[in-house]
Scaffold this motif. Sequence first.
Motif, PDB file in Angstrom:
ATOM      1  N   ALA A 125       0.855  -1.285   0.158  1.00 54.28           N
ATOM      2  CA  ALA A 125      -0.123   0.033   0.023  1.00 54.28           C
ATOM      3  C   ALA A 125       0.991   1.387  -0.094  1.00 54.28           C
ATOM      4  CB  ALA A 125      -0.690  -0.051   1.250  1.00 54.28           C
ATOM      5  N   GLY A 126       0.531   2.074  -0.962  1.00 60.47           N
ATOM      6  CA  GLY A 126       1.145   3.510  -0.768  1.00 60.47           C
ATOM      7  C   GLY A 126       2.142   3.766  -2.059  1.00 60.47           C
ATOM      8  N   LYS A 127       3.167   4.502  -1.966  1.00 60.92           N
ATOM      9  CA  LYS A 127       4.092   4.820  -2.942  1.00 60.92           C
ATOM     10  C   LYS A 127       5.188   3.700  -3.369  1.00 60.92           C
ATOM     11  CE  LYS A 127       8.097   8.027  -4.018  1.00 60.92           C
ATOM     12  NZ  LYS A 127       8.911   9.066  -3.717  1.00 60.92           N
ATOM     13  N   TYR A 128       5.446   3.416  -4.428  1.00 64.40           N
ATOM     14  CA  TYR A 128       5.986   2.544  -5.155  1.00 64.40           C
ATOM     15  C   TYR A 128       7.352   3.123  -5.401  1.00 64.40           C
ATOM     16  CZ  TYR A 128       7.777  -1.943  -7.068  1.00 64.40           C
ATOM     17  OH  TYR A 128       8.413  -3.161  -7.424  1.00 64.40           O
ATOM     18  N   LEU A 129       8.007   3.032  -6.791  1.00 63.95           N
ATOM     19  CA  LEU A 129       9.005   3.499  -7.104  1.00 63.95           C
ATOM     20  C   LEU A 129       8.657   4.772  -7.959  1.00 63.95           C
ATOM     21  CD1 LEU A 129      11.217   0.590  -8.626  1.00 63.95           C
ATOM     22  CD2 LEU A 129      11.102   1.923  -6.158  1.00 63.95           C
ATOM     23  N   ASN A 130       9.504   5.933  -8.031  1.00 61.56           N
ATOM     24  CA  ASN A 130       9.159   7.079  -9.016  1.00 61.56           C
ATOM     25  C   ASN A 130       8.953   6.788 -10.370  1.00 61.56           C
ATOM     26  OD1 ASN A 130      10.721   7.856  -6.245  1.00 61.56           O
ATOM     27  ND2 ASN A 130      10.629   9.980  -7.207  1.00 61.56           N
ATOM     28  N   GLY A 131       8.130   7.369 -10.840  1.00 60.10           N
ATOM     29  CA  GLY A 131       7.789   6.928 -12.295  1.00 60.10           C
ATOM     30  C   GLY A 131       6.729   5.836 -12.430  1.00 60.10           C
ATOM     31  N   TYR A 132       6.320   5.209 -11.360  1.00 59.57           N
ATOM     32  CA  TYR A 132       5.091   4.478 -11.543  1.00 59.57           C
ATOM     33  C   TYR A 132       3.913   4.776 -11.611  1.00 59.57           C
ATOM     34  CZ  TYR A 132       1.802   0.632 -10.250  1.00 59.57           C
ATOM     35  OH  TYR A 132       0.568  -0.004 -10.211  1.00 59.57           O
ATOM     36  N   GLY A 133       3.264   4.391 -12.807  1.00 54.51           N
ATOM     37  CA  GLY A 133       1.998   5.003 -13.374  1.00 54.51           C
ATOM     38  C   GLY A 133       2.166   5.805 -14.453  1.00 54.51           C
ATOM     39  N   LEU A 134       3.269   6.220 -14.992  1.00 53.23           N
ATOM     40  CA  LEU A 134       3.752   7.036 -16.131  1.00 53.23           C
ATOM     41  C   LEU A 134       4.021   6.019 -17.252  1.00 53.23           C
ATOM     42  CD1 LEU A 134       6.056   9.676 -14.716  1.00 53.23           C
ATOM     43  CD2 LEU A 134       3.254   9.808 -14.865  1.00 53.23           C
ATOM     44  N   ASP A 135       3.659   6.608 -18.570  1.00 50.46           N
ATOM     45  CA  ASP A 135       3.872   6.057 -19.491  1.00 50.46           C
ATOM     46  C   ASP A 135       3.376   4.524 -19.831  1.00 50.46           C
ATOM     47  OD1 ASP A 135       5.796   7.957 -20.438  1.00 50.46           O
ATOM     48  OD2 ASP A 135       7.178   7.378 -19.303  1.00 50.46           O
ATOM     49  N   GLY A 136       1.992   4.519 -19.400  1.00 48.44           N
ATOM     50  CA  GLY A 136       1.251   3.363 -19.501  1.00 48.44           C
ATOM     51  C   GLY A 136       1.306   2.275 -18.632  1.00 48.44           C
ATOM     52  N   THR A 137       1.922   2.968 -17.495  1.00 52.85           N
ATOM     53  CA  THR A 137       2.294   1.625 -16.319  1.00 52.85           C
ATOM     54  C   THR A 137       1.229   1.652 -15.204  1.00 52.85           C
ATOM     55  OG1 THR A 137       3.716   3.175 -15.357  1.00 52.85           O
ATOM     56  CG2 THR A 137       4.409   1.697 -16.965  1.00 52.85           C
ATOM     57  N   ALA A 138       0.290   2.347 -15.370  1.00 57.49           N
ATOM     58  CA  ALA A 138      -0.658   2.733 -14.206  1.00 57.49           C
ATOM     59  C   ALA A 138      -1.281   1.482 -13.672  1.00 57.49           C
ATOM     60  CB  ALA A 138      -1.688   3.943 -14.505  1.00 57.49           C
ATOM     61  N   LYS A 139      -1.533   0.464 -14.759  1.00 59.66           N
ATOM     62  CA  LYS A 139      -2.430  -0.740 -14.002  1.00 59.66           C
ATOM     63  C   LYS A 139      -1.294  -1.951 -13.975  1.00 59.66           C
ATOM     64  CE  LYS A 139      -6.786   0.329 -16.072  1.00 59.66           C
ATOM     65  NZ  LYS A 139      -8.076  -0.116 -17.174  1.00 59.66           N
ATOM     66  N   ASP A 140      -0.023  -1.702 -14.094  1.00 62.28           N
ATOM     67  CA  ASP A 140       1.070  -2.535 -13.893  1.00 62.28           C
ATOM     68  C   ASP A 140       0.855  -3.103 -12.386  1.00 62.28           C
ATOM     69  OD1 ASP A 140       1.948  -2.113 -16.176  1.00 62.28           O
ATOM     70  OD2 ASP A 140       3.964  -1.841 -15.495  1.00 62.28           O
ATOM     71  N   VAL A 141       0.879  -4.404 -12.256  1.00 64.40           N
ATOM     72  CA  VAL A 141       1.251  -5.114 -10.876  1.00 64.40           C
ATOM     73  C   VAL A 141       2.295  -5.820 -10.861  1.00 64.40           C
ATOM     74  CG1 VAL A 141       0.350  -6.546  -9.025  1.00 64.40           C
ATOM     75  CG2 VAL A 141      -1.318  -5.276 -10.393  1.00 64.40           C
ATOM     76  N   PRO A 142       3.681  -5.352 -10.357  1.00 56.53           N
ATOM     77  CA  PRO A 142       4.709  -5.940 -10.403  1.00 56.53           C
ATOM     78  C   PRO A 142       4.792  -7.427  -9.739  1.00 56.53           C
ATOM     79  CG  PRO A 142       4.809  -3.767  -9.217  1.00 56.53           C
ATOM     80  CD  PRO A 142       3.445  -4.041  -9.380  1.00 56.53           C
ATOM     81  N   PRO A 158      -5.086  11.298  -4.391  1.00 59.74           N
ATOM     82  CA  PRO A 158      -4.437  10.101  -4.909  1.00 59.74           C
ATOM     83  C   PRO A 158      -5.130   9.345  -5.837  1.00 59.74           C
ATOM     84  CG  PRO A 158      -4.875   9.894  -2.541  1.00 59.74           C
ATOM     85  CD  PRO A 158      -5.243  11.362  -2.882  1.00 59.74           C
ATOM     86  N   ARG A 159      -4.536   8.778  -6.725  1.00 65.17           N
ATOM     87  CA  ARG A 159      -5.084   7.606  -7.502  1.00 65.17           C
ATOM     88  C   ARG A 159      -4.470   6.271  -7.208  1.00 65.17           C
ATOM     89  NH1 ARG A 159      -5.016   7.384 -13.991  1.00 65.17           N
ATOM     90  NH2 ARG A 159      -2.703   7.205 -13.614  1.00 65.17           N
ATOM     91  N   ILE A 160      -5.078   5.240  -6.941  1.00 66.31           N
ATOM     92  CA  ILE A 160      -4.811   3.999  -6.444  1.00 66.31           C
ATOM     93  C   ILE A 160      -4.845   2.866  -7.392  1.00 66.31           C
ATOM     94  CG2 ILE A 160      -4.870   2.361  -4.649  1.00 66.31           C
ATOM     95  CD1 ILE A 160      -5.019   4.230  -2.545  1.00 66.31           C
ATOM     96  N   ASN A 161      -3.943   2.243  -7.839  1.00 70.84           N
ATOM     97  CA  ASN A 161      -4.190   0.831  -8.574  1.00 70.84           C
ATOM     98  C   ASN A 161      -4.565  -0.229  -7.695  1.00 70.84           C
ATOM     99  OD1 ASN A 161      -4.104  -1.406 -10.028  1.00 70.84           O
ATOM    100  ND2 ASN A 161      -1.928  -0.983 -10.918  1.00 70.84           N
ATOM    101  N   HIS A 162      -5.671  -0.664  -7.445  1.00 69.62           N
ATOM    102  CA  HIS A 162      -5.848  -1.728  -6.687  1.00 69.62           C
ATOM    103  C   HIS A 162      -6.117  -3.129  -7.419  1.00 69.62           C
ATOM    104  CE1 HIS A 162      -8.531  -3.357  -3.201  1.00 69.62           C
ATOM    105  NE2 HIS A 162      -7.781  -4.238  -3.443  1.00 69.62           N
ATOM    106  N   ASN A 163      -4.977  -3.783  -7.532  1.00 67.15           N
ATOM    107  CA  ASN A 163      -4.708  -5.031  -8.353  1.00 67.15           C
ATOM    108  C   ASN A 163      -5.398  -4.815  -9.742  1.00 67.15           C
ATOM    109  OD1 ASN A 163      -3.977  -6.354  -5.881  1.00 67.15           O
ATOM    110  ND2 ASN A 163      -6.034  -6.993  -5.430  1.00 67.15           N
ATOM    111  N   GLY A 164      -5.048  -3.887 -10.292  1.00 64.68           N
ATOM    112  CA  GLY A 164      -5.326  -3.355 -11.446  1.00 64.68           C
ATOM    113  C   GLY A 164      -6.613  -2.559 -11.949  1.00 64.68           C
ATOM    114  N   LYS A 165      -7.219  -2.225 -10.852  1.00 65.76           N
ATOM    115  CA  LYS A 165      -8.251  -1.229 -10.991  1.00 65.76           C
ATOM    116  C   LYS A 165      -7.714   0.118 -10.544  1.00 65.76           C
ATOM    117  CE  LYS A 165     -13.225  -0.386  -9.541  1.00 65.76           C
ATOM    118  NZ  LYS A 165     -14.440  -0.768  -8.974  1.00 65.76           N
ATOM    119  N   LEU A 166      -8.153   1.060 -11.248  1.00 66.65           N
ATOM    120  CA  LEU A 166      -7.818   2.585 -10.809  1.00 66.65           C
ATOM    121  C   LEU A 166      -8.958   3.122 -10.026  1.00 66.65           C
ATOM    122  CD1 LEU A 166      -5.703   3.606 -13.829  1.00 66.65           C
ATOM    123  CD2 LEU A 166      -4.684   2.615 -11.707  1.00 66.65           C
TER     124      LEU A 166
END
Length: 513
Positions: A161-178, A198-206
């Motif tokens: 939960a929370g912040k991951y790595l800087n740049g996560y969510g940019l350039d088409g990665t907003a729905k990524d789940v590592p 804030p916008r949260i990706n919850h298991n692929g849902k924004l």
Amino acid sequence: MAPRARLAVAAVAVLAGASIALGAMPESAGPLGSLGSLAGNAFARDNDGVVPSTATSTPDWAPYSTQPNILMITADDLAYEDLEFMPHTRSLLAAQGTSLTEAIAPTPICVPARASLLTGQYSQNHHTVTINGERGGYQSMDHTGTLPEALQDAGYDTLFAGKYLNGYGLDGTAKDVPPGWTDWRATTDMSTYNFIRPRINHNGKLTTYNRYTTYVMRDQANEMISAPERADKPWYMWLNYVAPHHGGPDEPEDPEGTSTTRPAEEDKHSFDGLELPDTPYMFRTPTDAPRISASRKHFDAQGRAELRIAHEQRVEAVQSLDRAVASHVLRLQETGQLDNTIIIFTSDNGYTTGGHNINGKLMHYRETQRIPVILRGPGIPAGRTLATGVGNPDIATTIMAVAGAEPGRTQDGVNIMPWLEAPAQDRVIPLSAWRVNDGSKQIYSGIRFGDWTYARFSDGSEELYDLAEDPYQIRSLALLPEYADELAELRGLSEKYADCAGDTCPKEFYPAD
């Protein structure tokens, strides 16, 4: 402290099992020790030089017979000294656990530090050395073989939960789940730094939340802690708050020339008039600092006034974070999980508003390297303050050891659990930093060992400090002939370990006295 805050501290102090004075803590239990003294343990050199010839034998440590839950709470840019303003964290974690007062971020900036927490590796080995560009940020990170994957293989549910790595969510990665995460609830850039939307990706849902971000992250974490499936298997959670990192939206009282954070509404102006720390390194370039040093920046009266406001707002933003920490301890107790959960509280890197003429992090000075590390839980000594040298790669390595997990990568870090009951130890820790924009050029490399800090810059210039004699690092010793032997030894260690990996990285501990 406001009356509301005093009542909150009094309420959660019941959990600590002791009556703790507001805004203070027991001398034997607190992570700050004597906050005004930065010298720590004075290092007595033997005839061999800076590093003794004989290392301490690793103490016996029995792995856990049953796998404990592990909750790691990290704050963004939380300085070690900020713990002074976190009474809940001190009473519920530090007074009930062990505080490591000499923990550092070897590469003190967001992404490299977080990548070390994901891998147990130094920056030169996880290759994510800055926040932007080809060698920085989310897209430069290899997300395989990480801590969560190892823990899943060991039978853990893994929660984020929370912040991951800087740049996560940019350039088409907003729905990524590592890979490696059982339940994923990450903020997406640039909403990560929008404290009220804030916008949260919850298991692929924004989902976008119109609410203060610390509270959103708090509630997401407590929801996961309370989920019925937590009774099915052990779990690991990485809860990554963005406060007190700077962010917006801007407000009328914010200074024009300095980025600031945003406190929760109820905490705004709660520290009006708070002054900057009154320490000798404030707005001071060390004697003999090389021309390339970031410490040569100058802040005029207006700049200093803006930094005072930034410092005040950082402390105000920390208040909701501190209350959130208390809420997680309460939720663990309410769900019957507290006695079987190891809680780790830390930060990605240190931070300073004016120390050594710096507003930020990344440099090799103590205030930007030093991070809070507090552990509480089964098998961890209560009320202990320990000055053993630790780097944030060690945290990931330790978590895997606690969980009985097989690392998916070669580990540069060490398991610190055997050392928690031992006397304080010194340790060689390699230091490094790269250019922020793209990571294409190394700014400095160096070594930290006990009271000694050495850094060599890209132009070949050097700085050397001995905290035992100069606790505020206000005079570099690198140009003084009487320190030529120490300089040569630390320079040699820096060169030896600059490209270390796994077993070639320094893992020995030495008595600190």
